[in-house]
Design a protein around this motif. Structure first.
Motif, PDB file in Angstrom:
ATOM      1  N   GLY A  96       0.857  -1.180   0.000  1.00  0.00           N
ATOM      2  CA  GLY A  96       0.000   0.000   0.000  1.00  0.00           C
ATOM      3  C   GLY A  96       0.894   1.230   0.000  1.00  0.00           C
ATOM      4  O   GLY A  96       0.975   1.955  -0.975  1.00  0.00           O
ATOM      5  N   SER A  97       1.596   1.407   1.113  1.00  0.00           N
ATOM      6  CA  SER A  97       2.507   2.549   1.253  1.00  0.00           C
ATOM      7  C   SER A  97       3.717   2.116   2.078  1.00  0.00           C
ATOM      8  O   SER A  97       3.552   1.530   3.149  1.00  0.00           O
ATOM      9  CB  SER A  97       1.758   3.698   1.952  1.00  0.00           C
ATOM     10  N   THR A  98       4.911   2.418   1.586  1.00  0.00           N
ATOM     11  CA  THR A  98       6.115   2.041   2.345  1.00  0.00           C
ATOM     12  C   THR A  98       6.150   2.827   3.666  1.00  0.00           C
ATOM     13  O   THR A  98       6.671   2.341   4.661  1.00  0.00           O
ATOM     14  CB  THR A  98       7.407   2.316   1.551  1.00  0.00           C
ATOM     15  N   GLY A 124       0.159   4.905  -2.335  1.00  0.00           N
ATOM     16  CA  GLY A 124       1.259   5.814  -2.028  1.00  0.00           C
ATOM     17  C   GLY A 124       0.677   7.135  -1.545  1.00  0.00           C
ATOM     18  O   GLY A 124      -0.310   7.624  -2.103  1.00  0.00           O
ATOM     19  N   ARG A 125       1.269   7.701  -0.496  1.00  0.00           N
ATOM     20  CA  ARG A 125       0.662   8.927   0.004  1.00  0.00           C
ATOM     21  C   ARG A 125       1.579  10.136  -0.054  1.00  0.00           C
ATOM     22  O   ARG A 125       2.791  10.033   0.072  1.00  0.00           O
ATOM     23  CB  ARG A 125       0.097   8.735   1.402  1.00  0.00           C
ATOM     24  N   GLY A 126       0.954  11.278  -0.241  1.00  0.00           N
ATOM     25  CA  GLY A 126       1.646  12.555  -0.183  1.00  0.00           C
ATOM     26  C   GLY A 126       1.261  13.223   1.127  1.00  0.00           C
ATOM     27  O   GLY A 126       0.732  12.568   2.029  1.00  0.00           O
ATOM     28  N   GLY A 129      -3.030  13.864   3.237  1.00  0.00           N
ATOM     29  CA  GLY A 129      -3.990  12.922   2.659  1.00  0.00           C
ATOM     30  C   GLY A 129      -3.971  12.860   1.131  1.00  0.00           C
ATOM     31  O   GLY A 129      -4.851  12.251   0.519  1.00  0.00           O
ATOM     32  N   ARG A 130      -2.991  13.507   0.511  1.00  0.00           N
ATOM     33  CA  ARG A 130      -2.953  13.458  -0.958  1.00  0.00           C
ATOM     34  C   ARG A 130      -2.347  12.135  -1.433  1.00  0.00           C
ATOM     35  O   ARG A 130      -1.730  11.406  -0.660  1.00  0.00           O
ATOM     36  CB  ARG A 130      -2.144  14.632  -1.495  1.00  0.00           C
ATOM     37  N   ASN A 131      -2.532  11.855  -2.724  1.00  0.00           N
ATOM     38  CA  ASN A 131      -2.007  10.586  -3.261  1.00  0.00           C
ATOM     39  C   ASN A 131      -0.650  10.808  -3.908  1.00  0.00           C
ATOM     40  O   ASN A 131      -0.362  11.879  -4.427  1.00  0.00           O
ATOM     41  CB  ASN A 131      -2.940  10.032  -4.348  1.00  0.00           C
ATOM     42  N   LEU A 191       9.845  21.116 -12.783  1.00  0.00           N
ATOM     43  CA  LEU A 191       8.843  20.046 -12.666  1.00  0.00           C
ATOM     44  C   LEU A 191       9.214  19.092 -11.540  1.00  0.00           C
ATOM     45  O   LEU A 191      10.398  18.863 -11.260  1.00  0.00           O
ATOM     46  CB  LEU A 191       8.748  19.268 -13.991  1.00  0.00           C
ATOM     47  N   LYS A 192       8.195  18.508 -10.933  1.00  0.00           N
ATOM     48  CA  LYS A 192       8.447  17.689  -9.735  1.00  0.00           C
ATOM     49  C   LYS A 192       8.940  16.297 -10.121  1.00  0.00           C
ATOM     50  O   LYS A 192       8.253  15.538 -10.799  1.00  0.00           O
ATOM     51  CB  LYS A 192       7.141  17.594  -8.935  1.00  0.00           C
ATOM     52  N   VAL A 193      10.147  15.988  -9.658  1.00  0.00           N
ATOM     53  CA  VAL A 193      10.716  14.666  -9.953  1.00  0.00           C
ATOM     54  C   VAL A 193      10.675  13.791  -8.696  1.00  0.00           C
ATOM     55  O   VAL A 193      10.681  12.567  -8.771  1.00  0.00           O
ATOM     56  CB  VAL A 193      12.161  14.814 -10.497  1.00  0.00           C
ATOM     57  N   VAL A 216      10.675   8.959  -5.940  1.00  0.00           N
ATOM     58  CA  VAL A 216      11.392   9.561  -7.068  1.00  0.00           C
ATOM     59  C   VAL A 216      10.882   8.944  -8.370  1.00  0.00           C
ATOM     60  O   VAL A 216      10.837   7.712  -8.510  1.00  0.00           O
ATOM     61  CB  VAL A 216      12.922   9.287  -7.001  1.00  0.00           C
ATOM     62  N   ASN A 217      10.504   9.806  -9.301  1.00  0.00           N
ATOM     63  CA  ASN A 217      10.137   9.312 -10.627  1.00  0.00           C
ATOM     64  C   ASN A 217      11.438   9.087 -11.385  1.00  0.00           C
ATOM     65  O   ASN A 217      12.151  10.038 -11.687  1.00  0.00           O
ATOM     66  CB  ASN A 217       9.287  10.341 -11.365  1.00  0.00           C
ATOM     67  N   VAL A 218      11.730   7.827 -11.704  1.00  0.00           N
ATOM     68  CA  VAL A 218      13.045   7.539 -12.282  1.00  0.00           C
ATOM     69  C   VAL A 218      12.956   7.288 -13.786  1.00  0.00           C
ATOM     70  O   VAL A 218      13.496   8.040 -14.591  1.00  0.00           O
ATOM     71  CB  VAL A 218      13.702   6.328 -11.576  1.00  0.00           C
TER      72      VAL A 218
HETATM   73  C1  BT5 Z   1       4.781  14.656  -1.548  1.00  0.00           C
HETATM   74  O1  BT5 Z   1       3.557  15.073  -1.123  1.00  0.00           O
HETATM   75  O2  BT5 Z   1       5.420  15.139  -2.451  1.00  0.00           O
HETATM   76  C2  BT5 Z   1       5.332  13.463  -0.774  1.00  0.00           C
HETATM   77  C3  BT5 Z   1       5.479  12.256  -1.619  1.00  0.00           C
HETATM   78  C4  BT5 Z   1       6.120  11.119  -0.859  1.00  0.00           C
HETATM   79  C5  BT5 Z   1       6.042   9.816  -1.595  1.00  0.00           C
HETATM   80  C6  BT5 Z   1       6.810   8.728  -0.897  1.00  0.00           C
HETATM   81  S1  BT5 Z   1       6.939   7.300  -1.879  1.00  0.00           S
HETATM   82  C7  BT5 Z   1       7.507   6.363  -0.564  1.00  0.00           C
HETATM   83  C8  BT5 Z   1       6.770   6.830   0.670  1.00  0.00           C
HETATM   84  N1  BT5 Z   1       5.570   6.062   0.896  1.00  0.00           N
HETATM   85  C9  BT5 Z   1       4.462   6.812   0.732  1.00  0.00           C
HETATM   86  O3  BT5 Z   1       3.299   6.383   0.834  1.00  0.00           O
HETATM   87  N2  BT5 Z   1       4.821   8.075   0.429  1.00  0.00           N
HETATM   88  C10 BT5 Z   1       6.249   8.246   0.428  1.00  0.00           C
HETATM   89  P1  BT5 Z   1       2.823  16.395  -1.627  1.00  0.00           P
HETATM   90  O4  BT5 Z   1       3.733  17.563  -1.542  1.00  0.00           O
HETATM   91  O5  BT5 Z   1       1.571  16.429  -0.859  1.00  0.00           O
HETATM   92  O6  BT5 Z   1       2.561  16.134  -3.149  1.00  0.00           O
HETATM   93  C11 BT5 Z   1       1.506  15.324  -3.580  1.00  0.00           C
HETATM   94  C12 BT5 Z   1       1.015  15.893  -4.905  1.00  0.00           C
HETATM   95  O7  BT5 Z   1       2.026  15.716  -5.914  1.00  0.00           O
HETATM   96  C13 BT5 Z   1      -0.230  15.181  -5.415  1.00  0.00           C
HETATM   97  O8  BT5 Z   1      -1.395  15.791  -4.947  1.00  0.00           O
HETATM   98  C14 BT5 Z   1      -0.072  15.307  -6.936  1.00  0.00           C
HETATM   99  O9  BT5 Z   1      -0.533  16.562  -7.388  1.00  0.00           O
HETATM  100  C15 BT5 Z   1       1.432  15.294  -7.131  1.00  0.00           C
HETATM  101  N3  BT5 Z   1       1.939  13.928  -7.430  1.00  0.00           N
HETATM  102  C16 BT5 Z   1       1.407  12.725  -7.112  1.00  0.00           C
HETATM  103  N4  BT5 Z   1       2.192  11.729  -7.549  1.00  0.00           N
HETATM  104  C17 BT5 Z   1       3.253  12.309  -8.156  1.00  0.00           C
HETATM  105  C18 BT5 Z   1       4.411  11.804  -8.800  1.00  0.00           C
HETATM  106  N5  BT5 Z   1       4.664  10.496  -8.896  1.00  0.00           N
HETATM  107  N6  BT5 Z   1       5.277  12.716  -9.314  1.00  0.00           N
HETATM  108  C19 BT5 Z   1       5.067  14.047  -9.221  1.00  0.00           C
HETATM  109  N7  BT5 Z   1       3.981  14.579  -8.629  1.00  0.00           N
HETATM  110  C20 BT5 Z   1       3.080  13.720  -8.091  1.00  0.00           C
END
Ligand code: BT5
Length: 328
Positions: A96-98, A124-126, A129-131, A191-193, A216-218
């Motif tokens: 689900g999420s690391t 995966g979570r941001g 509560g974002r994805n 751009l967000k990497v 990280v988007n690789v």
């Molecule tokens: C982040 O949140 O940027 C934190 C991301 C952390 C991800 C890692 S992966 C391993 C670990 N396990 C998890 O479950 N999470 C961590 P935030 O600043 O809230 O940015 C989220 C927003 O970025 C989303 O609402 C999208 O608009 C955008 N987004 C989602 N997936 C993306 C991606 N792969 N690349 C770039 N932008 C993305």
């Protein structure tokens, strides 16, 4: 959730990798590893579940034909040159999420530096509560269990340290102009990497543990991003033009982050500030920061010793601890 690969699987794999041109019989493997033949049988079954192609011929045994593009614990450990980060590695095909898993493991007492990495995250979570979009085969989705002895208000500095280490790693591997965007993004060409998600278990004055999640988007190509992300997200491959080894990026990142982290534990954020400022995408620019219902507009002036953003507004200096920043 699929399990992390068992030790026997890793050991059998290492033997099969060494003898890729020939067959290895169950007897040979079990004798070499000093395990029961049934353990070998189970290990082969497990490797096949992880998409390793293994040929078996009666009377001859097993031969490894194809290795899937996964981030395997054994490979990571073999290539790591760190003291604490990644000494324990748990690698999964899909979770689900690391971060969520890391939190549970930390609660159960997992060691500082334990790394959880997955080929794919389904939830995966941001932040807030974002994805976080984490498809299989293309990115680095990982979490580190950290146990720094710091008051919780100092923890956001760690998020910037991770962002800095990521930007430096990408710069070193590719020569690209990777930047840190306060508080938790890594950008290339705007751009967000990559993104960092820090989650804490803490009391008022004491941090029990921190889960540092790094995405990280690789190796994504433009078509690999959903439409709603394509205008804002990028990958190392898109910017660099070449495929990148995820394991190489991972091990280089851990090495770099470890040195920043150990320094941070001892001396706080201040020794990193020069570099953070140098690679910051915000300093010197006009920004709007939103946090909750508040909105601050002004010039991004500094990042202080707690990792907060200092903004010069029309009404004086304002220190912002967290929020969403837009460059105006
Ligand atoms: C982040 O949140 O940027 C934190 C991301 C952390 C991800 C890692 S992966 C391993 C670990 N396990 C998890 O479950 N999470 C961590 P935030 O600043 O809230 O940015 C989220 C927003 O970025 C989303 O609402 C999208 O608009 C955008 N987004 C989602 N997936 C993306 C991606 N792969 N690349 C770039 N932008 C993305």
């Amino acid at each position: 959730m699929k399990r992390s690969m068992q030790a026997a699987g890793e050991e059998v794999l290492s033997l099969l990798q060494k003898k890729r041109r020939t067959f290895l019989s169950t007897k040979e493997i079990s004798e070499k590893l000093r395990v029961h033949p049934y353990v070998v049988y189970q290990a082969i079954k497990e490797l096949r579940r992880w998409d390793f192609e293994i040929l078996s011929e009666k009377g001859k045994g097993y031969r490894l034909l194809k290795i899937p593009d996964l981030i395997l614990a054994g490979e990571v450990k073999g290539k790591l040159k760190t003291k604490i980060l990644g000494k324990d590695v748990l690698s999964y095909r899909s979770v689900g999420s690391t971060n969520q898993l890391g939190f549970r493991l930390a609660e159960a007492g997992a060691k500082e530096g334990t790394l959880i990495v997955a080929d794919e995250q389904t939830k995966g979570r941001g932040r807030m509560g974002r994805n976080w979009y984490s498809p299989p085969g293309l990115g680095l989705w990982m979490s580190l269990i950290l146990r720094p002895n710091i008051p919780p208000f100092k923890a956001p500095g760690l998020s910037i340290c991770a962002g800095l280490a990521l930007a430096q790693t990408i710069r070193k591997l590719t020569g690209l102009d990777a930047k840190v965007k306060w508080p938790n993004d890594c950008l290339i060409n705007g751009l967000k990497v990559g993104g960092i998600l820090l989650e804490l278990s803490a009391e008022l004055d004491r941090t029990n543990f921190v889960i540092a999640g790094i995405g990280v988007n690789v190796n994504h190509l433009p078509k690999d991003f959903p439409r709603k992300l394509s205008a804002r997200a990028t990958s190392v491959r898109i910017e660099w033009g070449e495929e990148v080894s995820r394991v190489k990026l991972l091990t280089s990142f851990l090495r770099r982050f470890e040195s920043v982290y150990l320094d941070f534990k001892k001396n706080g954020l201040s020794p990193q500030r020069q570099l953070i400022k140098k690679f910051s995408s915000l300093l010197g620019r006009s920004v709007t920061v939103k946090f909750g219902r508040e909105k601050v507009e002004g010039l991004a002036q500094d990042i202080d010793d707690d990792g907060s953003l200092v903004i010069r507004t029309a009404r004086g200096e304002k220190v912002v601890r967290a929020g969403e920043v837009t460059v105006v």
